[in-house]
Design a protein around this motif. Sequence first.
Motif, mmCIF file in Angstrom:
data_model
loop_
_atom_site.group_PDB
_atom_site.id
_atom_site.type_symbol
_atom_site.label_atom_id
_atom_site.label_comp_id
_atom_site.label_asym_id
_atom_site.label_seq_id
_atom_site.Cartn_x
_atom_site.Cartn_y
_atom_site.Cartn_z
ATOM 1 N N MET A 287 5.153 64.386 34.933
ATOM 2 C CA MET A 287 5.499 65.075 33.680
ATOM 3 C C MET A 287 6.883 64.644 33.207
ATOM 4 N N ILE A 288 6.996 64.312 31.926
ATOM 5 C CA ILE A 288 8.266 63.900 31.354
ATOM 6 C C ILE A 288 8.993 65.137 30.836
ATOM 7 N N LEU A 289 10.175 65.388 31.339
ATOM 8 C CA LEU A 289 10.957 66.520 30.870
ATOM 9 C C LEU A 289 11.771 66.101 29.651
ATOM 10 N N PRO A 290 11.827 66.953 28.628
ATOM 11 C CA PRO A 290 12.599 66.597 27.429
ATOM 12 C C PRO A 290 14.057 66.333 27.741
ATOM 13 N N ASP A 291 14.594 65.337 27.046
ATOM 14 C CA ASP A 291 16.024 65.053 27.013
ATOM 15 C C ASP A 291 16.601 64.506 28.313
ATOM 16 N N GLN A 292 15.751 64.047 29.234
ATOM 17 C CA GLN A 292 16.224 63.344 30.415
ATOM 18 C C GLN A 292 16.210 61.842 30.136
ATOM 19 N N ILE A 293 17.253 61.156 30.536
ATOM 20 C CA ILE A 293 17.314 59.709 30.361
ATOM 21 C C ILE A 293 16.507 59.057 31.476
ATOM 22 N N HIS A 294 15.502 58.320 31.103
ATOM 23 C CA HIS A 294 14.579 57.739 32.077
ATOM 24 C C HIS A 294 15.128 56.416 32.599
ATOM 25 N N PRO A 295 14.943 56.138 33.883
ATOM 26 C CA PRO A 295 15.459 54.870 34.442
ATOM 27 C C PRO A 295 14.817 53.631 33.825
ATOM 28 N N PHE A 296 13.638 53.776 33.189
ATOM 29 C CA PHE A 296 13.024 52.623 32.539
ATOM 30 C C PHE A 296 13.805 52.199 31.304
ATOM 31 N N LEU A 297 14.645 53.098 30.776
ATOM 32 C CA LEU A 297 15.446 52.760 29.612
ATOM 33 C C LEU A 297 16.733 52.099 30.086
ATOM 34 N N ILE A 298 16.742 50.790 30.038
ATOM 35 C CA ILE A 298 17.900 50.044 30.519
ATOM 36 C C ILE A 298 18.041 48.760 29.712
ATOM 37 N N ASP A 299 19.273 48.442 29.356
ATOM 38 C CA ASP A 299 19.584 47.218 28.611
ATOM 39 C C ASP A 299 18.775 47.096 27.322
ATOM 40 N N ILE A 300 18.693 48.172 26.545
ATOM 41 C CA ILE A 300 17.996 48.157 25.261
ATOM 42 C C ILE A 300 18.706 47.193 24.318
ATOM 43 N N THR A 301 17.964 46.257 23.764
ATOM 44 C CA THR A 301 18.568 45.253 22.880
ATOM 45 C C THR A 301 18.384 45.565 21.402
ATOM 46 N N CYS A 302 17.382 46.378 21.057
ATOM 47 C CA CYS A 302 17.176 46.787 19.676
ATOM 48 C C CYS A 302 16.258 48.012 19.651
ATOM 49 N N VAL A 303 16.309 48.749 18.542
ATOM 50 C CA VAL A 303 15.532 49.978 18.419
ATOM 51 C C VAL A 303 14.596 49.869 17.221
ATOM 52 N N LEU A 304 13.330 50.188 17.452
ATOM 53 C CA LEU A 304 12.322 50.216 16.394
ATOM 54 C C LEU A 304 12.012 51.674 16.080
ATOM 55 N N PHE A 305 12.243 52.087 14.860
ATOM 56 C CA PHE A 305 12.002 53.470 14.456
ATOM 57 C C PHE A 305 10.722 53.585 13.642
ATOM 58 N N ASP A 306 9.923 54.586 13.959
ATOM 59 C CA ASP A 306 8.874 55.031 13.050
ATOM 60 C C ASP A 306 9.569 55.685 11.846
ATOM 61 N N MET A 307 8.850 55.864 10.735
ATOM 62 C CA MET A 307 9.468 56.486 9.558
ATOM 63 C C MET A 307 8.999 57.925 9.372
ATOM 64 N N ASP A 308 7.705 58.135 9.058
ATOM 65 C CA ASP A 308 7.198 59.484 8.806
ATOM 66 C C ASP A 308 7.220 60.316 10.080
ATOM 67 N N GLY A 309 7.902 61.444 10.035
ATOM 68 C CA GLY A 309 7.960 62.317 11.198
ATOM 69 C C GLY A 309 9.046 61.959 12.186
ATOM 70 N N THR A 310 9.763 60.871 11.923
ATOM 71 C CA THR A 310 10.861 60.452 12.806
ATOM 72 C C THR A 310 12.165 60.362 12.020
ATOM 73 N N LEU A 311 12.165 59.560 10.982
ATOM 74 C CA LEU A 311 13.330 59.482 10.102
ATOM 75 C C LEU A 311 13.211 60.454 8.933
ATOM 76 N N LEU A 312 12.004 60.554 8.391
ATOM 77 C CA LEU A 312 11.779 61.362 7.192
ATOM 78 C C LEU A 312 10.743 62.445 7.426
ATOM 79 N N ASP A 313 10.994 63.620 6.873
ATOM 80 C CA ASP A 313 9.977 64.664 6.795
ATOM 81 C C ASP A 313 9.193 64.397 5.516
ATOM 82 N N SER A 314 8.107 63.683 5.645
ATOM 83 C CA SER A 314 7.331 63.238 4.486
ATOM 84 C C SER A 314 6.048 64.025 4.296
ATOM 85 N N ALA A 315 5.852 65.083 5.076
ATOM 86 C CA ALA A 315 4.593 65.822 5.038
ATOM 87 C C ALA A 315 4.223 66.346 3.650
ATOM 88 N N PRO A 316 5.143 66.947 2.879
ATOM 89 C CA PRO A 316 4.733 67.482 1.574
ATOM 90 C C PRO A 316 4.098 66.435 0.660
#
Length: 238
Positions: A1-30
């Motif tokens: 089980m993944i607990l919220p807000d814990q930094i996972h050891p698999f996250l290491i040496d991140i070189t770039c971040v890919l963001f989803d848009m709807d529901g992540t950057l923007l509340d686009s539901a309406p």
Amino acid sequence: MILPDQIHPFLIDITCVLFDMDGTLLDSAPGVTSSAAAALTAVGAPVPPHNVLRKFVGPPMLESFRTVAALDEATARQALQHYRRAYADHGAEQSQVYEGIIHLLDQLDGAGVPMAVATSKVEDQAVRLAKHFDLGGYFVNICGASDELGRADKTEVIAELLHRLAAQGVDVSNPVMVGDREYDVTGAAAHGIPSIFVTWGYGQPEESAGAVAVASSTEALLPMILNSSPNRTHALRR
């Protein structure tokens, strides 16, 4: 089980971040739900209640017309065209940026972390929204769906985005995907990319299965990325 807000050891040496848009950057539901309702009405299909319409937010829209609305292929494609027009006319600007996103992007940009957008939204609409909300300057590329090029699901969008980023000279050796739906998690996994599931969007908790971390807020997400990037000597800007 993944607990919220814990930094996972698999996250290491991140070189770039890919963001989803709807529901992540923007509340686009309406805008998405109202445009989906208009499209269903236009093809003579019943409009489901709001809690069902919210299922249209995030996945490829054609898939939602097929599965959520149970339309046949021809009718689903007609509904998609009506949706595109309704969203372009009045749906897009009904979105708003989630609280904390600007600060998050500003911190990552200040730390020199390359960022891009991988969205199931049609690409020209995604670019339009990023410009409308003054987000475009944070991203080295914005990649979305394309009817003309047959690019529909998140796996295909991520593949195209990775190709573009590599051509731009971005280090894509160890990216991470940040999104709120199972499509973000599975789309990233198809390319061997770990994902961080965010809980402020439209996904259900079970959709986080397969993610390496779960973030309940932008404040929790920020150190997951910064503490896992190659440059760990920077200080957060206030």
